[in-house]
Design an enzyme around this catalytic site. Structure first.
Site, PDB file in Angstrom:
ATOM      1  N   VAL A  34      52.819  14.632  68.989  1.00 16.76           N
ATOM      2  CA  VAL A  34      53.426  13.759  69.997  1.00 16.76           C
ATOM      3  C   VAL A  34      52.439  12.660  70.396  1.00 16.76           C
ATOM      4  O   VAL A  34      52.800  11.486  70.504  1.00 16.76           O
ATOM      5  CB  VAL A  34      53.865  14.561  71.234  1.00 16.76           C
ATOM      6  CG1 VAL A  34      54.336  13.625  72.346  1.00 16.76           C
ATOM      7  CG2 VAL A  34      54.982  15.531  70.862  1.00 16.76           C
ATOM      8  N   PRO A  54      40.078  18.018  72.734  1.00 15.27           N
ATOM      9  CA  PRO A  54      39.109  18.744  71.901  1.00 15.27           C
ATOM     10  C   PRO A  54      39.401  18.458  70.428  1.00 15.27           C
ATOM     11  O   PRO A  54      40.565  18.365  70.024  1.00 15.27           O
ATOM     12  CB  PRO A  54      39.375  20.210  72.253  1.00 15.27           C
ATOM     13  CG  PRO A  54      39.980  20.159  73.621  1.00 15.27           C
ATOM     14  CD  PRO A  54      40.812  18.911  73.635  1.00 15.27           C
ATOM     15  N   ALA A  56      39.343  20.215  67.914  1.00 15.30           N
ATOM     16  CA  ALA A  56      40.122  21.266  67.243  1.00 15.30           C
ATOM     17  C   ALA A  56      41.627  21.037  67.387  1.00 15.30           C
ATOM     18  O   ALA A  56      42.417  21.561  66.591  1.00 15.30           O
ATOM     19  CB  ALA A  56      39.756  22.632  67.804  1.00 15.30           C
ATOM     20  N   GLY A  57      42.039  20.249  68.378  1.00 17.30           N
ATOM     21  CA  GLY A  57      43.465  20.020  68.606  1.00 17.30           C
ATOM     22  C   GLY A  57      43.994  18.724  68.023  1.00 17.30           C
ATOM     23  O   GLY A  57      45.149  18.349  68.278  1.00 17.30           O
ATOM     24  N   ASP A 119      57.821  15.752  77.475  1.00 17.00           N
ATOM     25  CA  ASP A 119      58.792  16.841  77.588  1.00 17.00           C
ATOM     26  C   ASP A 119      59.043  17.311  79.012  1.00 17.00           C
ATOM     27  O   ASP A 119      59.632  18.379  79.215  1.00 17.00           O
ATOM     28  CB  ASP A 119      58.381  18.046  76.718  1.00 17.00           C
ATOM     29  CG  ASP A 119      58.406  17.712  75.241  1.00 17.00           C
ATOM     30  OD1 ASP A 119      59.243  16.889  74.841  1.00 17.00           O
ATOM     31  OD2 ASP A 119      57.571  18.258  74.490  1.00 17.00           O
TER      32      ASP A 119
END
Length: 256
Positions: A34, A54, A56-57, A119
């Site tokens: 998104v 981060p 990692a994301g 969302d």
């Protein structure tokens, strides 16, 4: 007084605007799919984008933007102090933590910064619609947060109905408008310029506008002073204003 025939009010909508964020700072919190879409929209609008997430994301597209220095990047989670920058124009969050998202929303409200919480429609000052882009042409379809997928479907149907060359035609109309301002720069000429440009757009076909070259524009502009609009064929034949006139119908009547 007679019955007035004014449009009825349909409440519950959004005020759809083209928000100019060129060179303005926008904070994006999150680095997933998104966020990738939000970042692309912002970069297309020439915004200065800062991403906080981060590593990692990060989704591959966001990682690509970072690697190519298209955005400013901070490899960490959001901190309240991130909102202390007075140059921040808007904040977009795209993270899975709903509690953290709501906290960011509240902080934005305290600082009066416009925000969009992915969302969570009630926590959005504005929505992202589904956008069709063809050069200068942008068409946005919004469902006011009710059905993003439906907005995408409607947008695709609208786009499929448009001529392939419409973006190019619009570019050339933009060039013609700039040239017209050079021909008639006076402020009082404004209403006439608008009316004349409208007649060109209505009387010329989309194909004509797309085929129009700069030499055609220069010849067409000679018809501005007498407030006439020749066809592209007449322009290319070199006919001078006064040898023809538009009779108000869909055809041309020639005056000899």
């Amino acid at each position: 007084m007679g019955r007035e025939n004014f449009p009825g009010v349909q409440g519950g909508g959004s005020l759809i605007l083209a928000w100019q964020v060129r060179n303005k700072k926008v904070l994006v919190i999150g680095g997933g799919e998104v966020a990738a879409g939000r970042i692309l929209n912002l970069l297309n609008a020439d915004a200065r984008v800062t991403v906080i997430s981060p590593r990692a994301g990060l989704n591959p597209e966001v990682a690509h933007r970072i690697a190519h220095n298209q955005v400013e990047y901070h490899d960490r989670k959001f901190e309240p102090s991130d909102l202390d920058d007075p140059n921040i124009t808007m904040v977009l969050t795209a993270i899975d933590d709903s509690e953290a998202s709501s906290q960011i929303w509240k902080l934005c409200k305290e600082k009066r910064i416009a925000a969009n919480i992915a969302d969570v429609p009630p926590e959005c000052d504005f929505y992202f619609g589904s956008v069709h882009r063809d050069g200068p042409l942008q068409i946005m379809v919004s469902t006011n947060g009710n059905g993003p997928k439906m907005a995408n479907i409607v947008r695709r149907r609208i786009a499929a109905s448009l001529p392939e060359n419409i973006g190019e035609a619009i570019k050339k109309v933009g060039v013609l408008r700039k040239k017209l301002r050079g021909v008639a720069p006076a402020e009082e000429e404004g209403p006439k310029r608008m009316k004349w440009m409208s007649k060109v757009c209505v009387q010329w076909s989309l194909e004509d506008l797309c085929d129009m070259e700069e030499v055609d524009m220069d010849a067409l502009l000679r018809s501005y002073a007498p407030d006439q609009v020749p066809s592209l064929t007449q322009v290319r034949l070199g006919e001078e204003p006064g040898l023809w006139q538009f009779d108000g119908s869909f055809g041309w009547s020639c005056v000899v």
